[in-house]
Design a protein around this motif. Structure first.
Motif, PDB file in Angstrom:
ATOM      1  N   ALA A 192      -3.014   6.831  12.015  1.00 35.60           N
ATOM      2  CA  ALA A 192      -3.646   6.261  10.822  1.00 35.60           C
ATOM      3  C   ALA A 192      -3.368   7.064   9.556  1.00 35.60           C
ATOM      4  CB  ALA A 192      -5.158   6.172  11.048  1.00 35.60           C
TER       5      ALA A 192
ATOM      6  N   VAL B  82     -17.224   1.805   1.963  1.00 35.73           N
ATOM      7  CA  VAL B  82     -15.825   1.863   2.411  1.00 35.73           C
ATOM      8  C   VAL B  82     -14.945   2.550   1.376  1.00 35.73           C
ATOM      9  CG1 VAL B  82     -15.202  -0.376   1.355  1.00 35.73           C
ATOM     10  CG2 VAL B  82     -13.821   0.522   3.201  1.00 35.73           C
ATOM     11  N   GLY B  83     -13.829   3.079   1.851  1.00 34.81           N
ATOM     12  CA  GLY B  83     -12.761   3.494   0.946  1.00 34.81           C
ATOM     13  C   GLY B  83     -12.482   4.971   0.963  1.00 34.81           C
ATOM     14  N   GLU B  84     -13.472   5.777   1.257  1.00 30.30           N
ATOM     15  CA  GLU B  84     -13.288   7.230   1.276  1.00 30.30           C
ATOM     16  C   GLU B  84     -14.486   7.803   2.026  1.00 30.30           C
ATOM     17  OE1 GLU B  84     -14.198   8.953  -2.678  1.00 30.30           O
ATOM     18  OE2 GLU B  84     -14.665   6.895  -3.229  1.00 30.30           O
ATOM     19  N   PRO B  85     -14.366   9.060   2.448  1.00 33.99           N
ATOM     20  CA  PRO B  85     -15.517   9.665   3.102  1.00 33.99           C
ATOM     21  C   PRO B  85     -16.691   9.672   2.124  1.00 33.99           C
ATOM     22  CG  PRO B  85     -13.559  11.056   3.333  1.00 33.99           C
ATOM     23  CD  PRO B  85     -13.214   9.970   2.366  1.00 33.99           C
TER      24      PRO B  85
ATOM     25  N   TRP C  93     -11.618   1.979   7.838  1.00 30.49           N
ATOM     26  CA  TRP C  93     -10.486   1.103   8.156  1.00 30.49           C
ATOM     27  C   TRP C  93      -9.451   1.239   7.068  1.00 30.49           C
ATOM     28  CZ3 TRP C  93      -9.919  -3.919   5.515  1.00 30.49           C
ATOM     29  CH2 TRP C  93     -10.885  -4.161   4.537  1.00 30.49           C
ATOM     30  N   GLN C  94      -8.407   0.414   7.109  1.00 29.22           N
ATOM     31  CA  GLN C  94      -7.268   0.554   6.201  1.00 29.22           C
ATOM     32  C   GLN C  94      -6.611  -0.803   5.953  1.00 29.22           C
ATOM     33  OE1 GLN C  94      -4.946   2.961   9.127  1.00 29.22           O
ATOM     34  NE2 GLN C  94      -5.169   4.581   7.607  1.00 29.22           N
ATOM     35  N   THR C  95      -5.766  -0.840   4.939  1.00 30.69           N
ATOM     36  CA  THR C  95      -4.971  -2.043   4.672  1.00 30.69           C
ATOM     37  C   THR C  95      -4.260  -2.483   5.955  1.00 30.69           C
ATOM     38  OG1 THR C  95      -4.571  -1.175   2.455  1.00 30.69           O
ATOM     39  CG2 THR C  95      -3.146  -2.978   3.182  1.00 30.69           C
ATOM     40  N   GLU C  96      -3.768  -1.500   6.686  1.00 32.79           N
ATOM     41  CA  GLU C  96      -2.969  -1.773   7.872  1.00 32.79           C
ATOM     42  C   GLU C  96      -3.797  -2.367   9.019  1.00 32.79           C
ATOM     43  OE1 GLU C  96      -3.050   0.951   6.081  1.00 32.79           O
ATOM     44  OE2 GLU C  96      -1.071   1.884   5.881  1.00 32.79           O
TER      45      GLU C  96
ATOM     46  N   THR D 161       0.842  -1.190   0.000  1.00 32.18           N
ATOM     47  CA  THR D 161       0.000   0.000   0.000  1.00 32.18           C
ATOM     48  C   THR D 161       0.877   1.239   0.000  1.00 32.18           C
ATOM     49  OG1 THR D 161      -1.932   1.048   0.984  1.00 32.18           O
ATOM     50  CG2 THR D 161      -0.291   0.209   2.515  1.00 32.18           C
TER      51      THR D 161
ATOM     52  N   ASN E 168      -6.530   9.890  -2.585  1.00 31.62           N
ATOM     53  CA  ASN E 168      -7.509   8.812  -2.679  1.00 31.62           C
ATOM     54  C   ASN E 168      -8.316   9.037  -3.953  1.00 31.62           C
ATOM     55  OD1 ASN E 168      -9.640   7.009  -2.275  1.00 31.62           O
ATOM     56  ND2 ASN E 168      -9.535   7.252  -0.054  1.00 31.62           N
TER      57      ASN E 168
ATOM     58  N   ARG F  35      -5.844   4.147  -3.079  1.00 27.98           N
ATOM     59  CA  ARG F  35      -4.883   4.937  -2.331  1.00 27.98           C
ATOM     60  C   ARG F  35      -3.580   5.051  -3.117  1.00 27.98           C
ATOM     61  NH1 ARG F  35      -3.555   2.662   3.624  1.00 27.98           N
ATOM     62  NH2 ARG F  35      -1.517   3.626   3.888  1.00 27.98           N
TER      63      ARG F  35
ATOM     64  N   THR G  81     -17.936   1.905   6.918  1.00 27.74           N
ATOM     65  CA  THR G  81     -16.841   1.274   7.644  1.00 27.74           C
ATOM     66  C   THR G  81     -15.542   2.027   7.399  1.00 27.74           C
ATOM     67  OG1 THR G  81     -16.388  -0.170   5.766  1.00 27.74           O
ATOM     68  CG2 THR G  81     -17.896  -1.005   7.434  1.00 27.74           C
TER      69      THR G  81
ATOM     70  N   ASP H   4      -5.071   9.787   8.840  1.00 30.04           N
ATOM     71  CA  ASP H   4      -6.315  10.459   8.474  1.00 30.04           C
ATOM     72  C   ASP H   4      -6.619  11.600   9.439  1.00 30.04           C
ATOM     73  OD1 ASP H   4      -7.387   9.167   6.180  1.00 30.04           O
ATOM     74  OD2 ASP H   4      -7.889   7.424   7.397  1.00 30.04           O
TER      75      ASP H   4
ATOM     76  N   VAL I 219     -14.584  11.117   9.483  1.00 30.30           N
ATOM     77  CA  VAL I 219     -13.250  11.044   8.871  1.00 30.30           C
ATOM     78  C   VAL I 219     -13.218  11.983   7.678  1.00 30.30           C
ATOM     79  CG1 VAL I 219     -11.583   9.528   7.753  1.00 30.30           C
ATOM     80  CG2 VAL I 219     -12.990   8.654   9.632  1.00 30.30           C
TER      81      VAL I 219
HETATM   82  O1  PRX Z   1      -8.305   7.719   4.196  1.00 30.81           O
HETATM   83  C1  PRX Z   1      -8.978   6.578   4.668  1.00 30.81           C
HETATM   84  C2  PRX Z   1      -9.805   5.996   3.548  1.00 30.81           C
HETATM   85  O2  PRX Z   1      -9.002   5.005   2.944  1.00 30.81           O
HETATM   86  C3  PRX Z   1      -7.742   4.907   3.623  1.00 30.81           C
HETATM   87  C4  PRX Z   1      -7.292   3.465   3.641  1.00 30.81           C
HETATM   88  O3  PRX Z   1      -7.047   3.039   2.340  1.00 30.81           O
HETATM   89  P1  PRX Z   1      -6.714   1.527   2.043  1.00 30.81           P
HETATM   90  O4  PRX Z   1      -5.617   1.074   2.937  1.00 30.81           O
HETATM   91  O5  PRX Z   1      -6.501   1.410   0.585  1.00 30.81           O
HETATM   92  O6  PRX Z   1      -7.997   0.738   2.464  1.00 30.81           O
HETATM   93  C5  PRX Z   1      -9.200   0.995   1.834  1.00 30.81           C
HETATM   94  C6  PRX Z   1     -10.222  -0.007   2.299  1.00 30.81           C
HETATM   95  C7  PRX Z   1     -10.267  -0.219   3.744  1.00 30.81           C
HETATM   96  C8  PRX Z   1      -8.008   5.473   4.980  1.00 30.81           C
HETATM   97  O7  PRX Z   1      -6.824   5.898   5.594  1.00 30.81           O
HETATM   98  N1  PRX Z   1     -11.040   5.381   4.046  1.00 30.81           N
HETATM   99  C9  PRX Z   1     -11.329   4.072   4.107  1.00 30.81           C
HETATM  100  N2  PRX Z   1     -12.593   3.878   4.547  1.00 30.81           N
HETATM  101  C10 PRX Z   1     -13.103   5.094   4.796  1.00 30.81           C
HETATM  102  C11 PRX Z   1     -12.112   6.063   4.489  1.00 30.81           C
HETATM  103  N3  PRX Z   1     -12.335   7.365   4.674  1.00 30.81           N
HETATM  104  C12 PRX Z   1     -13.532   7.743   5.159  1.00 30.81           C
HETATM  105  N4  PRX Z   1     -14.525   6.884   5.460  1.00 30.81           N
HETATM  106  C13 PRX Z   1     -14.365   5.563   5.294  1.00 30.81           C
HETATM  107  N5  PRX Z   1     -15.357   4.724   5.573  1.00 30.81           N
END
Ligand code: PRX
Length: 656
Positions: free
Chosen positions: A510, A393-396, A421-424, A271, A533, A538, A419, A512, A524
């Motif tokens: 994180a 998931v993935g962005e706001p 969360w992140q790769t980490e 990532t 993003n 990412r 939801t 963010d 977030v």
């Molecule tokens: O900025 C946040 C955003 O995606 C980032 C994580 O990206 P990645 O590791 O590729 O994983 C994506 C799938 C989990 C975060 O640091 N992000 C992910 N979910 C959200 C989000 N931002 C806002 N709301 C979310 N639900």
């Protein structure tokens, strides 16, 4: 449609409590139940996770210690032995689930396959034996570069079965990006397909693998396994390349799952970060298994009768955790789809929901915005009444997209589970539990039980409610990444020392920015580092800059995100040219193509602006804040007194 801003979000007051019917049938049925669960987990996180590990997973041997925490390095369930492929397959075979659909696959040209748990188990065992026959041993890293076909999941589970960590590389990445990742992980073998379908076209995956491995540039790779999918002509290198179906022919389906240590590496997944090359995020066996299992079960209120569809690609963490491991560990029916949202077939997704009676649908805001653009007549003309829960998931998610999702897709009855969360993190960290937590459009709501999340300033002090700050996690959790592959120091610096430890207490940073409101809900806002993003993908601005600079015409490049209605952000590049190269439309095209070649189509700049110079501080640092303002077409805000040459700004506005 607009992206969430502090102002729009501060005005967002709508509250959507779960319907009584939903709550009554949910695992966690009220806010009080959630609070109790949360408090119990907070009071004794180790006991909380250990109880779940005991009751929810199968162990060959029980652990000695629940958590061994030597910050920032954690071991969970050390001394225990288990296998995630066993938990995803074998243990269901002795129950009624044996003949339940484990994986329903919907292919892009309309073909479709279903595997029961017994059938999937058989395929995985056979393929695990193929890997063994090719000399793959416990600990050997296996590269997977595949389209969205069942063999991708089978390959992952087969690797896990024999203890060979997989390194899945998204099929949209270029040969160069694939090569870097294979080299970094010292992969022994690559699994691919002749090609994959992507939006009505064929992606030549095998040709990309050939290019990545050309000139013996990845000497560790000795075998390539190829699934026949798109049927076009490809080169097969004798001795190195093998057809999957040839080797699977007549091979034994007897392959007991290898007892793995809890902390044995399960996979590497790359990532982007703000500096340097993409990081190999390392996840290990037991903690990852438990965390993806529990988060999916509670946040999506998973039921045995559900057909569950996550639209991600297995090349990303969402595909790992919530197409393959989380659902199968729970004995669920997981649906995998080869297609992507596209104008040429605007009803395709809704057809899939209607055809398979999908109950839980999980997608990204960028896809929702694409659906909005294609028009609500497409979902409206399909029967979507099977849906009972929607995830994002993935962005706001902008409140407009949230409301559309709720009204048009969810028929105003499905909870929306946003939801964060992140790769980490391996799995959901901040998420509604849908029977318990009222939702607010644009907020991921409250932390999952066991997750101590907070918003802090750069010193690590909690900031007051409704003030923006950095999103952190204050206590280890089973799904946390264990290290950066081959670079533990980078792991420490990036995630655990960005906010300096206070009194020896480390917090996870994180990357963010976020805000917590008076109800404790998290909002977030997006990345605070040099990560952008784009359509939920990412990307590190530095990676794109390096790709640009590797072109002979480019002297310097600075990349920022420009707000985009559809994709959230778009890649915007400022470029200065080398010597006598002059700006031209052709060069813009060539540079875009060059980035696609170096990284992949997801990183293609939307706009490239040539300039004589980049705005720098006296110490030579590029002032990205200014560039972000310029890219967004805004007035340059804030302090410019450190700018070395004020004249640069005017020129940048116009470009050359
Ligand atoms: O900025 C946040 C955003 O995606 C980032 C994580 O990206 P990645 O590791 O590729 O994983 C994506 C799938 C989990 C975060 O640091 N992000 C992910 N979910 C959200 C989000 N931002 C806002 N709301 C979310 N639900």
């Amino acid at each position: 449609m607009s992206e969430p801003t502090i102002e729009s979000i501060l005005q967002e007051k709508r509250l959507f409590p779960p319907t009584p019917e939903f709550s009554q049938n949910a695992q966690i049925q009220s806010l009080e139940d959630y609070q109790q669960l949360y408090d119990k987990a907070k009071a004794d996180p180790e006991k909380f996770w250990a109880d779940l590990a005991e009751t929810q997973l199968h162990w060959f041997q029980k652990w000695d210690t629940v958590l061994d925490w030597k910050p920032p390095f954690a071991k969970w369930f050390d001394g225990g032995k288990m296998n995630i492929s066993y938990n995803c397959l074998d243990r269901h075979l002795t129950t009624w689930r044996r003949n339940k659909a484990a994986l329903i696959w919907e292919g892009e040209p309309g073909d479709s396959r279903t595997f029961t748990y017994a059938q999937l188990h058989r395929e995985v065992c056979q393929f695990a034996n193929v890997l063994k026959q090719l000399g793959v041993k416990k600990g050997d890293v296996v590269g997977i570069y595949m389209p969205m076909i069942p063999e991708a999941a089978i390959a992952m589970l087969a690797c896990a079965r024999i203890g060979a960590p997989h390194s899945v590389v998204f099929g949209g990445f270029s040969a160069e990006a694939l090569r870097d990742r294979l080299i970094d992980g010292e992969a022994k073998l690559v699994i691919t397909a002749d090609g994959g379908w992507r939006k009505d076209a064929i992606v030549p995956l095998k040709a990309q693998v050939d290019k990545a491995l050309s000139n013996n540039s990845v000497p560790s790779v000795t075998n390539v396994l190829v699934v026949k999918r798109t049927q076009q002509e490809i080169q097969m290198e004798p001795g190195r390349d093998h057809w999957w179906h040839d080797l699977q022919q007549g091979i034994s389906a007897d392959c007991p799952a290898e007892p793995m240590d809890s902390e044995d590496m399960l996979f590497i997944l790359y990532t982007s970060g703000s500096t340097g090359k993409p990081k190999g995020v390392v996840h290990t066996t037991a903690g990852y298994n438990l965390y993806t299992h529990m988060t999916l079960q509670w946040a999506f209120d998973l039921k045995d009768t559900d057909v569950y569809w996550c639209t991600a690609d297995v090349g990303w963490i969402t595909g790992h955790s919530y197409i393959v491991y989380g659902p199968l560990s729970n004995g669920a029916t997981t649906l995998m789809y080869e297609g992507a949202p596209r104008a040429s077939n605007p009803g395709a997704f809704w057809d899939v929901i209607e055809k398979h009676g999908v109950n839980i649908f999980y997608t990204a805001p960028t896809a929702i915005r694409a659906f909005i653009k294609m028009g609500e007549q497409h979902p409206k003309t399909r029967n979507l009444s099977s849906l009972r829960l929607l995830g994002t998931v993935g962005e706001p998610i902008n409140p407009e997209a949230w409301m559309w999702y709720h009204r048009v897709i969810g028929g105003e009855k499905c909870p929306i589970v946003d939801t964060w969360w992140q790769t980490e993190t391996a799995g959901f960290m901040i998420t509604p539990l849908p029977g318990a937590i009222p939702t607010k459009p644009g907020s991921a709501t409250l932390p999952f039980p066991g997750i101590i999340a907070d918003i802090v300033d750069l010193e690590g002090n909690t900031v007051p409610d409704n003030e923006g700050g950095y999103l952190v996690v204050r206590h280890p959790w089973p799904g946390m990444m264990r290290t950066v592959y081959g670079d533990p120091d980078r792991f420490r610096r990036t995630y655990w020392e960005h906010i300096p430890p206070q009194d020896g207490k480390y917090v996870y940073f994180a990357g963010d920015g976020a805000r917590k409101d008076e109800d404790g809900y998290f909002w977030v806002m997006g990345r605070v580092d040099d990560v952008i993003n784009v359509a939920g993908h990412r990307l590190g601005t530095m990676e794109i800059e390096s790709a640009l600079v590797s072109h002979p015409a480019v002297a310097e490049a600075a990349v920022v995100g420009k707000p985009d209605e559809m994709k959230g952000e778009e890649v915007f590049a400022f470029v200065t040219l080398e010597g006598d190269h002059t700006p031209s439309e052709e060069l813009v095209k060539e540079l875009k193509k060059h980035v696609v070649q170096e990284i992949g189509a997801i990183a293609r700049p939307g706009e490239i602006r040539f300039t004589d110079a980049l705005p720098k501080t006296r110490s030579g640092k590029i002032m990205r804040r200014l560039l972000r303002n310029l890219a967004a077409g805004q007035e340059v805000a804030g302090d410019t007194s450190t700018l070395e040459d004020m004249g640069v700004l005017d020129k940048l506005r116009e470009g050359v």
